[in-house]
Design a protein around this motif. Structure first.
Motif, PDB file in Angstrom:
ATOM      1  N   GLU A  18     -27.086   1.928  -0.563  1.00 39.21           N
ATOM      2  CA  GLU A  18     -26.201   0.654   0.399  1.00 39.21           C
ATOM      3  C   GLU A  18     -25.834   1.188   1.137  1.00 39.21           C
ATOM      4  O   GLU A  18     -25.442   2.680   2.124  1.00 39.21           O
ATOM      5  CB  GLU A  18     -25.215   0.349  -0.188  1.00 39.21           C
ATOM      6  CG  GLU A  18     -25.265  -0.248  -1.777  1.00 39.21           C
ATOM      7  CD  GLU A  18     -23.915  -0.309  -2.842  1.00 39.21           C
ATOM      8  OE1 GLU A  18     -23.354   0.310  -2.961  1.00 39.21           O
ATOM      9  OE2 GLU A  18     -24.358  -1.233  -3.999  1.00 39.21           O
ATOM     10  N   PRO A  19     -25.336   0.189   2.402  1.00 43.95           N
ATOM     11  CA  PRO A  19     -24.432   0.833   3.721  1.00 43.95           C
ATOM     12  C   PRO A  19     -23.557   1.571   3.171  1.00 43.95           C
ATOM     13  O   PRO A  19     -23.687   2.417   5.128  1.00 43.95           O
ATOM     14  CB  PRO A  19     -24.275  -0.914   4.301  1.00 43.95           C
ATOM     15  CG  PRO A  19     -25.420  -1.608   4.110  1.00 43.95           C
ATOM     16  CD  PRO A  19     -25.248  -1.337   2.516  1.00 43.95           C
ATOM     17  N   PRO A  20     -22.941   0.933   2.920  1.00 38.70           N
ATOM     18  CA  PRO A  20     -21.207   2.500   2.581  1.00 38.70           C
ATOM     19  C   PRO A  20     -21.964   4.005   2.598  1.00 38.70           C
ATOM     20  O   PRO A  20     -21.708   4.948   2.972  1.00 38.70           O
ATOM     21  CB  PRO A  20     -20.878   1.557   1.390  1.00 38.70           C
ATOM     22  CG  PRO A  20     -21.164   0.170   1.116  1.00 38.70           C
ATOM     23  CD  PRO A  20     -22.521   0.148   1.695  1.00 38.70           C
ATOM     24  N   ASP A  21     -23.335   4.236   2.068  1.00 41.38           N
ATOM     25  CA  ASP A  21     -23.854   5.676   2.003  1.00 41.38           C
ATOM     26  C   ASP A  21     -24.199   6.169   3.030  1.00 41.38           C
ATOM     27  O   ASP A  21     -24.677   7.360   3.137  1.00 41.38           O
ATOM     28  CB  ASP A  21     -24.928   5.626   0.967  1.00 41.38           C
ATOM     29  CG  ASP A  21     -24.893   4.957  -0.317  1.00 41.38           C
ATOM     30  OD1 ASP A  21     -23.497   5.098  -0.796  1.00 41.38           O
ATOM     31  OD2 ASP A  21     -25.774   4.183  -0.757  1.00 41.38           O
ATOM     32  N   TYR A  52     -32.281   3.509   9.413  1.00 47.03           N
ATOM     33  CA  TYR A  52     -33.104   4.412   8.751  1.00 47.03           C
ATOM     34  C   TYR A  52     -32.408   2.951   7.170  1.00 47.03           C
ATOM     35  O   TYR A  52     -34.236   3.566   6.782  1.00 47.03           O
ATOM     36  CB  TYR A  52     -32.790   5.832   8.287  1.00 47.03           C
ATOM     37  CG  TYR A  52     -32.829   7.010   6.832  1.00 47.03           C
ATOM     38  CD1 TYR A  52     -34.488   6.951   6.862  1.00 47.03           C
ATOM     39  CD2 TYR A  52     -32.284   6.889   5.093  1.00 47.03           C
ATOM     40  CE1 TYR A  52     -34.851   7.552   6.769  1.00 47.03           C
ATOM     41  CE2 TYR A  52     -33.143   7.140   4.917  1.00 47.03           C
ATOM     42  CZ  TYR A  52     -34.166   7.765   5.359  1.00 47.03           C
ATOM     43  OH  TYR A  52     -35.372   8.434   3.654  1.00 47.03           O
ATOM     44  N   LEU A  53     -31.778   3.013   6.782  1.00 45.62           N
ATOM     45  CA  LEU A  53     -31.748   2.470   5.404  1.00 45.62           C
ATOM     46  C   LEU A  53     -32.411   1.420   5.209  1.00 45.62           C
ATOM     47  O   LEU A  53     -33.515   0.571   4.528  1.00 45.62           O
ATOM     48  CB  LEU A  53     -30.013   2.304   5.140  1.00 45.62           C
ATOM     49  CG  LEU A  53     -29.058   3.791   4.036  1.00 45.62           C
ATOM     50  CD1 LEU A  53     -27.818   3.367   4.036  1.00 45.62           C
ATOM     51  CD2 LEU A  53     -30.513   4.117   2.448  1.00 45.62           C
ATOM     52  N   VAL A  54     -31.623   0.261   6.499  1.00 47.74           N
ATOM     53  CA  VAL A  54     -32.429  -0.622   6.473  1.00 47.74           C
ATOM     54  C   VAL A  54     -33.646  -1.415   6.382  1.00 47.74           C
ATOM     55  O   VAL A  54     -34.641  -1.576   5.842  1.00 47.74           O
ATOM     56  CB  VAL A  54     -32.002  -1.401   7.993  1.00 47.74           C
ATOM     57  CG1 VAL A  54     -32.484  -2.765   8.396  1.00 47.74           C
ATOM     58  CG2 VAL A  54     -30.543  -1.349   7.827  1.00 47.74           C
ATOM     59  N   ALA A  55     -34.371   0.352   7.581  1.00 49.07           N
ATOM     60  CA  ALA A  55     -35.813   0.047   8.063  1.00 49.07           C
ATOM     61  C   ALA A  55     -37.347   0.510   6.695  1.00 49.07           C
ATOM     62  O   ALA A  55     -37.724   0.263   6.388  1.00 49.07           O
ATOM     63  CB  ALA A  55     -36.480   1.050   9.026  1.00 49.07           C
ATOM     64  N   GLY A  56     -36.267   1.548   5.985  1.00 48.27           N
ATOM     65  CA  GLY A  56     -37.144   2.834   4.984  1.00 48.27           C
ATOM     66  C   GLY A  56     -36.413   1.859   3.653  1.00 48.27           C
ATOM     67  O   GLY A  56     -37.216   0.871   2.816  1.00 48.27           O
ATOM     68  N   PRO A  57     -35.662   2.839   3.079  1.00 48.86           N
ATOM     69  CA  PRO A  57     -35.825   2.433   2.073  1.00 48.86           C
ATOM     70  C   PRO A  57     -34.860  -0.001   1.259  1.00 48.86           C
ATOM     71  O   PRO A  57     -35.573   0.263   0.701  1.00 48.86           O
ATOM     72  CB  PRO A  57     -33.944   2.844   0.707  1.00 48.86           C
ATOM     73  CG  PRO A  57     -33.890   4.001   1.581  1.00 48.86           C
ATOM     74  CD  PRO A  57     -34.555   3.357   3.215  1.00 48.86           C
ATOM     75  N   LEU A  58     -34.241   0.096   2.051  1.00 51.88           N
ATOM     76  CA  LEU A  58     -33.749  -1.099   1.491  1.00 51.88           C
ATOM     77  C   LEU A  58     -35.059  -2.535   1.633  1.00 51.88           C
ATOM     78  O   LEU A  58     -35.167  -3.036   1.065  1.00 51.88           O
ATOM     79  CB  LEU A  58     -32.586  -2.025   2.612  1.00 51.88           C
ATOM     80  CG  LEU A  58     -31.287  -0.903   2.807  1.00 51.88           C
ATOM     81  CD1 LEU A  58     -30.012  -1.458   3.529  1.00 51.88           C
ATOM     82  CD2 LEU A  58     -30.783  -1.375   0.831  1.00 51.88           C
TER      83      LEU A  58
END
Length: 174
Positions: A18-21, A52-58
């Motif tokens: 999640e974004p808080p991570d 990175y989170l938005v383009a990858g895992p999310l």
């Protein structure tokens, strides 16, 4: 396909990132062993980590119903990541994991990866899972072998051309 509720094991919880991570992601992706064994992702700030989170895992959660996830211990603080990636170079998803230095060599990678592997078969119906590893990363190779993965061949990814060991696990070991 939506990501399921978190997976739980005896000691761990595997949940979507999640974004808080973002602070955790910066620490993990800049760890010396991560950079040496997996690669430099260019994530230097929490803003980079969010991108990175938005383009990858999310994006992967939305597209495939799986992706890299946070692994948390008893306190709920992330100690590592584990999950599935779908790379254009491969016909099947590959299992990936990485842990902060203080949480290595304690069985956490095996425990988290076992749960992810079981979910891949039960929920997603995946017949074959792959895994790639730096040939010099003996601890990760041992984890993969304990999980039932077998060495298939050497390979490379993208423009890096760094030799990697490709492992596979069929439905019988899932």
């Amino acid at each position: 396909m939506a990501w399921p509720p978190p997976l739980t094991t005896a000691r761990l919880r595997v949940r979507p990132l999640e974004p808080p991570d973002t602070a955790f992601i910066v620490a993990l992706l800049n760890d010396e062993a991560f950079v040496r064994n997996i690669g430099d992702r260019g994530v230097r700030s929490e803003e980079d980590a969010l991108a990175y989170l938005v383009a990858g895992p999310l994006a992967s959660y939305s597209r495939h119903g799986f992706g890299l996830c946070a692994v948390t211990g008893e306190t709920g603080t992330p100690i590592g990541i584990c999950g599935l990636l779908q790379r254009a170079e491969f016909e099947a998803p590959d299992l990936g994991f990485a842990f902060l230095p203080a949480f290595r060599s304690q069985g956490y990678a095996f425990e988290a990866a076992s749960a992810v592997k079981a979910d891949a078969h039960a929920r997603l119906g995946i017949e074959t899972l792959l895994a790639i590893v730096n040939p010099e990363n003996a601890p990760s190779i041992r984890v993969l072998e304990r999980l039932g993965f077998r060495f298939e061949r050497m390979t490379t990814l993208g423009s890096e051309q760094k030799p990697l060991r490709l492992f596979a696990a069929g439905a019988a070991t899932l």
